[in-house]
Design a protein around this motif. Structure first.
Motif, PDB file in Angstrom:
ATOM      1  N   GLN A   2      62.791  61.760  26.869  1.00 24.88           N
ATOM      2  CA  GLN A   2      64.148  60.848  27.112  1.00 24.88           C
ATOM      3  C   GLN A   2      64.810  61.342  28.311  1.00 24.88           C
ATOM      4  O   GLN A   2      64.720  62.472  28.888  1.00 24.88           O
ATOM      5  N   ILE A   3      65.261  60.370  28.911  1.00 18.72           N
ATOM      6  CA  ILE A   3      66.048  60.700  30.048  1.00 18.72           C
ATOM      7  C   ILE A   3      67.582  60.362  29.791  1.00 18.72           C
ATOM      8  O   ILE A   3      67.853  59.444  29.528  1.00 18.72           O
ATOM      9  N   THR A   4      68.450  61.439  29.996  1.00 17.43           N
ATOM     10  CA  THR A   4      69.717  61.115  29.684  1.00 17.43           C
ATOM     11  C   THR A   4      70.636  61.125  31.122  1.00 17.43           C
ATOM     12  O   THR A   4      70.457  61.771  32.035  1.00 17.43           O
ATOM     13  N   MET A   5      71.535  60.191  31.010  1.00 17.78           N
ATOM     14  CA  MET A   5      72.086  59.722  32.202  1.00 17.78           C
ATOM     15  C   MET A   5      73.805  59.578  31.729  1.00 17.78           C
ATOM     16  O   MET A   5      73.890  59.120  30.685  1.00 17.78           O
ATOM     17  N   LEU A   6      74.476  60.298  32.620  1.00 18.54           N
ATOM     18  CA  LEU A   6      75.815  60.086  32.178  1.00 18.54           C
ATOM     19  C   LEU A   6      76.556  59.334  33.455  1.00 18.54           C
ATOM     20  O   LEU A   6      76.339  59.679  34.547  1.00 18.54           O
ATOM     21  N   PHE A   7      77.602  58.640  33.217  1.00 17.30           N
ATOM     22  CA  PHE A   7      78.131  57.834  34.096  1.00 17.30           C
ATOM     23  C   PHE A   7      79.531  58.184  34.077  1.00 17.30           C
ATOM     24  O   PHE A   7      80.309  58.177  33.073  1.00 17.30           O
ATOM     25  N   ALA A   8      80.039  58.447  35.283  1.00 16.12           N
ATOM     26  CA  ALA A   8      81.574  58.834  35.407  1.00 16.12           C
ATOM     27  C   ALA A   8      82.209  58.131  36.643  1.00 16.12           C
ATOM     28  O   ALA A   8      81.407  57.769  37.520  1.00 16.12           O
ATOM     29  N   ALA A   9      83.503  57.760  36.460  1.00 17.76           N
ATOM     30  CA  ALA A   9      84.168  57.109  37.622  1.00 17.76           C
ATOM     31  C   ALA A   9      84.530  58.439  38.551  1.00 17.76           C
ATOM     32  O   ALA A   9      84.690  59.528  38.121  1.00 17.76           O
ATOM     33  N   PRO A  60      71.214  67.832  37.658  1.00 12.79           N
ATOM     34  CA  PRO A  60      71.567  68.860  36.900  1.00 12.79           C
ATOM     35  C   PRO A  60      71.235  70.174  37.664  1.00 12.79           C
ATOM     36  O   PRO A  60      70.622  70.450  38.625  1.00 12.79           O
ATOM     37  N   GLY A  61      72.386  70.949  37.792  1.00 12.18           N
ATOM     38  CA  GLY A  61      72.232  72.118  38.330  1.00 12.18           C
ATOM     39  C   GLY A  61      72.884  72.216  39.717  1.00 12.18           C
ATOM     40  O   GLY A  61      72.897  73.098  40.479  1.00 12.18           O
ATOM     41  N   HIS A  62      73.070  70.766  40.246  1.00 10.74           N
ATOM     42  CA  HIS A  62      73.754  70.742  41.548  1.00 10.74           C
ATOM     43  C   HIS A  62      75.083  70.263  41.398  1.00 10.74           C
ATOM     44  O   HIS A  62      75.646  69.629  40.649  1.00 10.74           O
ATOM     45  N   THR A  63      75.925  70.806  42.317  1.00  9.48           N
ATOM     46  CA  THR A  63      77.376  70.277  42.525  1.00  9.48           C
ATOM     47  C   THR A  63      77.675  69.161  43.566  1.00  9.48           C
ATOM     48  O   THR A  63      78.763  68.719  43.405  1.00  9.48           O
ATOM     49  N   ALA A 107      63.043  54.522  35.339  1.00 16.05           N
ATOM     50  CA  ALA A 107      63.575  55.726  35.259  1.00 16.05           C
ATOM     51  C   ALA A 107      62.518  56.844  34.989  1.00 16.05           C
ATOM     52  O   ALA A 107      61.792  56.583  34.365  1.00 16.05           O
ATOM     53  N   GLU A 108      62.673  57.689  35.750  1.00 15.63           N
ATOM     54  CA  GLU A 108      61.825  58.886  35.710  1.00 15.63           C
ATOM     55  C   GLU A 108      62.627  59.949  35.237  1.00 15.63           C
ATOM     56  O   GLU A 108      63.860  60.218  35.284  1.00 15.63           O
ATOM     57  N   GLN A 109      61.819  61.273  35.012  1.00 15.60           N
ATOM     58  CA  GLN A 109      62.436  62.351  34.334  1.00 15.60           C
ATOM     59  C   GLN A 109      63.583  62.857  35.540  1.00 15.60           C
ATOM     60  O   GLN A 109      64.716  63.101  35.180  1.00 15.60           O
ATOM     61  N   ASN A 110      63.378  62.796  36.945  1.00 18.17           N
ATOM     62  CA  ASN A 110      64.233  63.197  37.831  1.00 18.17           C
ATOM     63  C   ASN A 110      65.277  61.924  37.884  1.00 18.17           C
ATOM     64  O   ASN A 110      66.155  62.031  38.742  1.00 18.17           O
ATOM     65  N   SER A 111      65.288  61.015  36.972  1.00 17.05           N
ATOM     66  CA  SER A 111      66.481  60.182  37.005  1.00 17.05           C
ATOM     67  C   SER A 111      67.743  60.717  36.149  1.00 17.05           C
ATOM     68  O   SER A 111      68.891  60.276  36.368  1.00 17.05           O
ATOM     69  N   SER A 112      67.313  61.560  35.249  1.00 17.37           N
ATOM     70  CA  SER A 112      68.375  62.518  34.758  1.00 17.37           C
ATOM     71  C   SER A 112      69.304  63.160  35.527  1.00 17.37           C
ATOM     72  O   SER A 112      69.382  63.890  36.478  1.00 17.37           O
ATOM     73  N   ALA A 113      70.483  62.581  35.311  1.00 11.15           N
ATOM     74  CA  ALA A 113      71.759  62.871  36.271  1.00 11.15           C
ATOM     75  C   ALA A 113      73.165  62.213  35.920  1.00 11.15           C
ATOM     76  O   ALA A 113      73.369  61.651  35.105  1.00 11.15           O
ATOM     77  N   VAL A 114      74.010  62.646  36.553  1.00 14.66           N
ATOM     78  CA  VAL A 114      75.521  62.146  36.329  1.00 14.66           C
ATOM     79  C   VAL A 114      75.529  61.024  37.633  1.00 14.66           C
ATOM     80  O   VAL A 114      75.225  61.446  38.744  1.00 14.66           O
ATOM     81  N   TYR A 115      75.805  59.919  37.175  1.00 12.64           N
ATOM     82  CA  TYR A 115      75.918  58.955  38.152  1.00 12.64           C
ATOM     83  C   TYR A 115      77.568  58.509  38.273  1.00 12.64           C
ATOM     84  O   TYR A 115      78.294  58.227  37.341  1.00 12.64           O
ATOM     85  N   PHE A 116      77.818  58.485  39.513  1.00 13.23           N
ATOM     86  CA  PHE A 116      79.211  57.940  40.025  1.00 13.23           C
ATOM     87  C   PHE A 116      79.453  56.851  41.011  1.00 13.23           C
ATOM     88  O   PHE A 116      78.653  56.732  41.579  1.00 13.23           O
ATOM     89  N   CYS A 117      80.590  56.204  40.361  1.00 13.11           N
ATOM     90  CA  CYS A 117      80.867  55.273  41.193  1.00 13.11           C
ATOM     91  C   CYS A 117      82.153  55.207  41.994  1.00 13.11           C
ATOM     92  O   CYS A 117      82.958  55.958  41.166  1.00 13.11           O
ATOM     93  N   ALA A 118      82.424  54.806  43.058  1.00 19.83           N
ATOM     94  CA  ALA A 118      83.551  55.135  43.924  1.00 19.83           C
ATOM     95  C   ALA A 118      83.923  53.762  44.503  1.00 19.83           C
ATOM     96  O   ALA A 118      82.955  52.897  45.015  1.00 19.83           O
ATOM     97  N   ALA A 119      85.141  53.499  44.535  1.00 22.73           N
ATOM     98  CA  ALA A 119      85.733  52.429  45.346  1.00 22.73           C
ATOM     99  C   ALA A 119      86.516  52.703  46.366  1.00 22.73           C
ATOM    100  O   ALA A 119      87.143  53.720  46.518  1.00 22.73           O
ATOM    101  N   SER A 120      86.416  51.778  47.365  1.00 22.89           N
ATOM    102  CA  SER A 120      87.078  52.161  48.432  1.00 22.89           C
ATOM    103  C   SER A 120      87.727  50.781  49.139  1.00 22.89           C
ATOM    104  O   SER A 120      86.981  49.751  49.392  1.00 22.89           O
ATOM    105  N   LYS A 121      88.768  51.139  50.131  1.00 27.38           N
ATOM    106  CA  LYS A 121      89.240  50.081  50.646  1.00 27.38           C
ATOM    107  C   LYS A 121      89.144  49.855  52.051  1.00 27.38           C
ATOM    108  O   LYS A 121      89.577  50.322  52.982  1.00 27.38           O
TER     109      LYS A 121
END
Ligand code: NAG
Ligand code: NAG
Length: 123
Positions: A2-9, A60-63, A107-121
């Motif tokens: 299973q690949i866990t993904m978290l999405f955040a703004a 995971p494990g990276h800031t 999706a591969e195992q290395n797709s497990s991550a937190v994904y962020f979306c950002a908007a800009s003007k």
């Protein structure tokens, strides 16, 4: 597997474009999928004059957040490393609410991550 993904703004923080701060909505916000499957996630907001949307991956494990690519009006620019496995699409042109997407093609195992979306003007 299973690949866990978290999405955040994410608050927008880009150096080469004018910086603006807003919150965006992301849908779905948390997902677990099977290996080799694909998923498309959407990011939307109401800032009608924000023509840039960026997508980041935090493994995971990276800031640090790595830029996957971005959408500027309807043009997509992908970072080399993510070109084959991800697809960014949408059309931010016009003075309407924005809605862009990130697709993880396979999706591969290395797709497990937190994904962020950002908007800009962007100008
Ligand atoms: C964004 O676009 C997708 C696909 O067209 C749609 O399913 C989704 O509901 C849209 N999101 C918003 C908030 O409009
Ligand atoms: C993730 O792993 C796959 C093979 O399992 C590889 O092809 C791909 O380049 C990797 N992606 C990244 C971003 O390291």
């Amino acid at each position: 597997d299973q690949i866990t993904m978290l999405f955040a703004a994410l608050l927008s923080l880009t150096l080469w474009f004018k910086v603006s701060f807003i919150f965006v909505r992301q849908d779905p916000s948390d997902i677990i999928i099977k290996a080799s499957s694909s998923i498309q996630i959407f990011c939307s907001h109401d800032k009608t004059d924000f023509y840039l949307m960026l997508w980041y991956q935090q493994t995971p494990g990276h800031t640090d957040m790595k830029l996957i690519g971005y959408l500027h009006y309807s043009a997509t620019t992908m970072e080399q490393k993510y070109k084959d496995d991800f697809k960014i699409s949408g059309d931010l042109s016009g003075s309407t609410a924005k809605n862009g997407s990130l697709m993880i093609k396979k999706a591969e195992q290395n797709s497990s991550a937190v994904y962020f979306c950002a908007a800009s003007k962007a100008q």
